[in-house]
Design an enzyme around this catalytic site. Structure first.
Site, PDB file in Angstrom:
ATOM      1  N   LYS A   1      -4.520  -5.417  -2.087  1.00 54.08           N
ATOM      2  CA  LYS A   1      -5.851  -4.787  -1.014  1.00 54.08           C
ATOM      3  C   LYS A   1      -6.071  -5.771  -0.547  1.00 54.08           C
ATOM      4  O   LYS A   1      -5.428  -6.772  -0.413  1.00 54.08           O
ATOM      5  CB  LYS A   1      -7.198  -5.116  -1.702  1.00 54.08           C
ATOM      6  CG  LYS A   1      -8.684  -4.359  -1.504  1.00 54.08           C
ATOM      7  CD  LYS A   1     -10.126  -5.280  -2.481  1.00 54.08           C
ATOM      8  CE  LYS A   1      -9.680  -4.035  -3.729  1.00 54.08           C
ATOM      9  NZ  LYS A   1     -11.092  -3.652  -4.528  1.00 54.08           N
TER      10      LYS A   1
ATOM     11  N   LYS B   1      -3.751   3.221  -6.384  1.00 51.94           N
ATOM     12  CA  LYS B   1      -5.778   3.709  -6.067  1.00 51.94           C
ATOM     13  C   LYS B   1      -6.154   4.560  -4.824  1.00 51.94           C
ATOM     14  O   LYS B   1      -5.505   4.104  -3.299  1.00 51.94           O
ATOM     15  CB  LYS B   1      -6.094   2.549  -6.116  1.00 51.94           C
ATOM     16  CG  LYS B   1      -5.885   2.423  -7.708  1.00 51.94           C
ATOM     17  CD  LYS B   1      -6.970   1.020  -7.569  1.00 51.94           C
ATOM     18  CE  LYS B   1      -7.486   0.262  -6.608  1.00 51.94           C
ATOM     19  NZ  LYS B   1      -8.472  -0.721  -6.883  1.00 51.94           N
TER      20      LYS B   1
END
Length: 236
Positions: free
Chosen positions: A27, A85
């Protein structure tokens, strides 16, 4: 319940691995709740992570631009992500969300049938005008995803539980399971909140701040001892 920990660089990925995280989630916090990192960071994270452990990659809090989003998801999968995601920030309706995720699923699955696709909505969607979080299970089901997820869009200290009650979260979990989906829940989750997620049969809990020094997702860094503590709670 297994735990997903979100490092922003290779050093943090190594700490998350050492602490026993089940899924290493690449991330980039400065770019948002599900901020996307660079393809080489995904690749290097996959290289330093045991082969029997999944590497996840967030591809951003995305706009309603299905082509752009699909290309980013495809790139993440090719870079080594097992688990992709997508934060449905710019989708305003069920139809828009399905259009994005259907194409993402097609692209990601073309790189490997065992790849996992995650449709991520936001518990505080009302603050950004995104699709209703309680629609996400149907979006995931109807677009060929594997996981229905909720996070928080605005990182201002409020948690998942400040926006949705435990009863609504339980309904989210039960509906997703009825569709054959796994459930991932995140959103500034604190360690003392983990037992509540276990009680409603959440499959995957996502954390960053709770695994960082000072509990700070932006200024803190992931430490293995903090990850170990969270893993222990999830295993109890």
């Amino acid at each position: 319940m297994i735990i997903l920990v979100s490092p922003k660089n290779i050093e943090e990925a190594k700490e998350a691995n050492a602490g026993g995280a089940d899924i290493i989630d690449v991330k980039n916090p400065p770019e948002g709740s599900l901020g996307a990192n660079f393809p080489w960071v995904i690749k290097e994270t996959r290289e330093v992570t045991p082969k029997d452990k999944l590497v996840s990659a967030a591809i951003g809090d995305v706009p309603f631009k299905p082509g752009t989003v699909t290309l980013a998801a495809y790139g993440a999968a090719l870079s080594g992500a097992d688990y992709v995601k997508v934060g449905l920030w710019g989708t305003r309706s069920y139809q828009e969300a399905v259009e994005v995720m259907k194409n993402v699923s097609k692209a990601v699955k073309s790189t490997g049938e065992d790849k996992i696709v995650v449709a991520a909505g936001y518990a505080d969607a009302y603050r950004i005008g995104a699709v209703d979080p309680l629609v996400i299970p149907k979006v995931a089901r109807d677009s060929g995803c594997d996981v229905a997820m909720l996070d928080t869009a605005v990182k201002d200290g409020k948690t998942l539980f400040d926006h949705l009650s435990i009863d609504l979260l339980k309904e989210f979990v039960e509906e997703s399971h009825a569709y054959g989906l796994k459930v991932a829940l995140a959103g500034s989750i604190k360690k003392e909140e983990l037992p509540m997620l276990k009680q409603i049969n959440c499959d995957i809990v996502g954390v960053r701040g709770a695994a960082c020094t000072k509990g700070d997702r932006n200024e803190g860094t992931i430490q293995r001892d903090l990850v170990e503590e969270l893993v222990k709670i999830c295993r109890e």
